[in-house]
Design a protein around this motif. Structure first.
Motif, short mmCIF file in Angstrom:
data_model
loop_
_atom_site.label_atom_id
_atom_site.label_comp_id
_atom_site.label_asym_id
_atom_site.label_seq_id
_atom_site.Cartn_x
_atom_site.Cartn_y
_atom_site.Cartn_z
N LEU A 295 45.07 65.81 47.47
CA LEU A 295 44.74 65.41 48.83
C LEU A 295 44.43 66.65 49.65
CD1 LEU A 295 44.60 63.10 50.94
CD2 LEU A 295 47.01 63.55 51.42
N GLY A 296 43.18 66.86 49.96
CA GLY A 296 42.79 68.01 50.77
C GLY A 296 43.18 69.35 50.18
N GLY A 297 43.06 69.49 48.87
CA GLY A 297 43.40 70.76 48.22
C GLY A 297 44.88 70.95 47.98
N ARG A 298 45.67 69.91 48.20
CA ARG A 298 47.12 69.97 47.96
C ARG A 298 47.53 68.84 47.03
NH1 ARG A 298 48.77 69.78 54.10
NH2 ARG A 298 47.02 68.36 54.01
N PRO B 170 49.19 74.96 46.71
CA PRO B 170 49.22 75.93 45.62
C PRO B 170 49.11 77.38 46.07
CG PRO B 170 47.77 74.12 45.06
CD PRO B 170 48.14 73.95 46.50
N ALA B 171 48.31 77.66 47.11
CA ALA B 171 48.12 79.04 47.54
C ALA B 171 49.41 79.67 48.05
CB ALA B 171 47.04 79.11 48.61
N TRP C 130 41.64 71.08 40.76
CA TRP C 130 41.59 69.68 41.18
C TRP C 130 40.75 68.76 40.32
CZ3 TRP C 130 45.85 69.68 43.24
CH2 TRP C 130 46.25 70.71 44.06
N CYS C 131 40.83 68.95 39.01
CA CYS C 131 40.37 67.91 38.09
C CYS C 131 41.56 66.97 37.92
CB CYS C 131 39.99 68.49 36.74
SG CYS C 131 38.61 69.63 36.82
N VAL C 132 41.35 65.69 37.96
CA VAL C 132 42.47 64.74 37.93
C VAL C 132 42.44 63.92 36.66
CG1 VAL C 132 43.54 62.79 39.12
CG2 VAL C 132 42.44 64.59 40.45
N PHE C 133 43.59 63.84 36.00
CA PHE C 133 43.78 62.99 34.84
C PHE C 133 44.87 61.98 35.20
CE2 PHE C 133 42.46 67.11 33.46
CZ PHE C 133 41.54 66.88 32.45
N VAL C 134 44.66 60.72 34.95
CA VAL C 134 45.65 59.72 35.32
C VAL C 134 46.00 58.87 34.11
CG1 VAL C 134 46.16 57.75 36.80
CG2 VAL C 134 44.75 59.62 37.67
#
Length: 122
Positions: free
Chosen positions: A61-64, A85-86, A114-118
């Motif tokens: 969500l928004g880089g988080r 993460p930063a 931010w590649c997502v695996f579900v």
């Protein structure tokens, strides 16, 4: 292709955990087949963090990394946490109303890029 994947919480069959792990992955890692060994490392965080849980939802969500819900030893979590993460900081989000206790059952891993695996379980 994603280079690193974030994994949060989960259960080892005995107890729930609140660790945030990073798992290095690559195209060659997936082509090595059964029996391939990959080592995840614990991410050191600054400050507090969400409690141990399993069955939660985790999304980018928004880089988080956003974590909501789940359960631990019979307790159902209603909280929402964001991980940056930063800065390596978790922040609990204040929410109005009462989020649903259940209605989701999902484990998800997220890539730092931010590649997502579900993986959804019924």
């Amino acid at each position: 292709m994603c280079d690193e994947v974030l994994l949060f919480g989960g259960c080892d069959g005995t107890s729930e955990h609140s660790d945030l792990l990073v798992l290095p992955v690559s195209a060659s890692a997936f082509s090595t087949g059964a029996g391939a060994q990959h080592t995840a490392e614990v991410v050191s965080v600054n400050g507090g963090k969400p409690g141990a849980r399993q069955g939660h939802v985790a999304v980018e969500l928004g880089g988080r990394l956003c974590v909501h819900g789940g359960q631990h030893g019979g307790r159902v979590w209603r909280d929402v946490w964001l991980f940056a993460p930063a800065s390596r900081v978790w922040t609990e989000v204040s929410i109005n109303g009462s989020p649903r206790l259940f209605g989701h059952r999902c484990e998800c891993v997220l890539n730092i890029d931010w590649c997502v695996f579900v993986c959804i379980r019924s």
